[in-house]
Write an enzyme that holds these catalytic residues in place. Sequence first.
Site, mmCIF file in Angstrom:
data_model
loop_
_atom_site.group_PDB
_atom_site.id
_atom_site.type_symbol
_atom_site.label_atom_id
_atom_site.label_comp_id
_atom_site.label_asym_id
_atom_site.label_seq_id
_atom_site.Cartn_x
_atom_site.Cartn_y
_atom_site.Cartn_z
ATOM 1 N N GLU A 167 0.809 -1.225 0.000
ATOM 2 C CA GLU A 167 0.000 0.000 0.000
ATOM 3 C C GLU A 167 0.840 1.273 0.000
ATOM 4 O OE1 GLU A 167 -2.957 -0.130 3.084
ATOM 5 O OE2 GLU A 167 -3.975 -1.847 2.182
ATOM 6 N N GLU A 368 -5.065 -8.711 0.490
ATOM 7 C CA GLU A 368 -5.723 -8.415 1.765
ATOM 8 C C GLU A 368 -7.198 -8.126 1.506
ATOM 9 O OE1 GLU A 368 -4.166 -5.312 4.350
ATOM 10 O OE2 GLU A 368 -2.113 -5.860 3.815
#
Length: 464
Positions: A167, A368
């Site tokens: 991220e 995720e």
Amino acid sequence: MITHKFPEGFWWGAATSGPQSEGRFHKAHRNVFDYWYDTDPKAFFNEVGPNVASNFYNDYEDDIRLMKETGLNSVRTSIQWSRLIKDFETGETDPAAVSFYNHVIDAFLKNGIRPIMNLHHFDLPVELYEKYGGWTSKYVIDLFAIYAKRCFELFGDRVKEWTTFNEPMVVAEGEYMYQFHYPLLVDGKKAVQCIFNLNLASAKAIKIFHETECARLGGHIGIVINLTPAYPRSEDSADVAAADFAETFKNKSFLDPAVKGVFPEKLVEVLTRDNVLWDATADEMKTIHDNTVDFLGVNYYQPFRAKAKETKFDDSKGWLPNKYFDTYEMPGRRMNPYRGWEIYPKAIYDVAINVRDNYGNIPWYISENGMGVEGEEKFIGKDGVIADDYRIDFIREHLEWLQKAIEEGSNCFGYHLWTPIDCWSWSNAYKNRYGLIALALVTQKKTIKKSGRWFRALAENNGF
Ligand code: BG6
């Protein structure tokens, strides 16, 4: 009866990270979160910091055995730069850290779990911020390349799948725009430089990896990007334009360079017009262009709902992407009230189709997805097990959409839940729990939840 089957060899797994699971035991350096906690513990839920976290540093053998019991065939965690490297400039490693990661990798393999190693999960060594300006510095990229090379040399004989960053957009947002990662700044220009630099750092690490023996023997490298598909409030052209810019900034700033090797024209055009474009050389652009990922990890939690600006953009703190959109709170949206995130499983299908149609159908996986819930102990049944049916429903609903996209040709090879064992959630600390395995914070006792048992059946059946 199994109604939803997945492709042969599908990765059924879960993801965690070094800084959120290990604890700070014997670490050579502090990362930005260690430092932030040391200097301002009140900023963290119940003042719980990363010092012990889920004690993976000491418990990794038992933890990995428990993970095996939940049926995981693959697990992603991350190496901590601030643990592995003793001297950032020479790349000298800390022998205790090398030994720790060797043992962890061996324990995964012994249990038949494929380890996926990530190099950076929000955990910049704080001295690289203090000395050089962190991710806004080009020199830090070179230091990251030294660290990445050491990781591949040390562990590439056993770790076949690597990711460069987790991220990266959250690093730019948290550190330089919305103040949820140290140094908690609001500086859009720096955020834009940070976006460029993280893309370049990823490309440099990929270049190095592709020259290693691990790559020659079939290893792969990717990046983990959080995608939050942007949906407009209405079909009105102003709403559509707002969502379009949000999509470009939030998602394509990393997705396009990672997969296509170029930044979106629209992004460059707006940043140039607003005089906040990054500083980049032709050589650096070429590095990004020539070193794209082998596969993509997508973290999907929530959509982004956008509307045209309704109030004038407040530029007292300088440029921010919010100049072009407002957040829209869609009436009737389904919420996870604990985390404050919308639950919208269909977006996982939209992501999958987007990757299929606009990103060359590159191999990708859900790296995720998950649901953080506060106060899970109230769901403990007579058998002592947390009956987290809401989590099972959450996973199932997302998998239904994912399976539909796979049937329609999206090249998705796995699904990883966040997270195997309840772990430390940055400034939320242990407020919301995401794991298949519960952690009792005081005793450090770990117990498989109902979802962990369900996940095992899911993996064994390769579907549900
Ligand atoms: C992802 C991160 O953003 O979401 C994880 O990769 C994080 O590090 C997870 O823990 C859940 O979010 P949060 O903020 O509730 O911990």
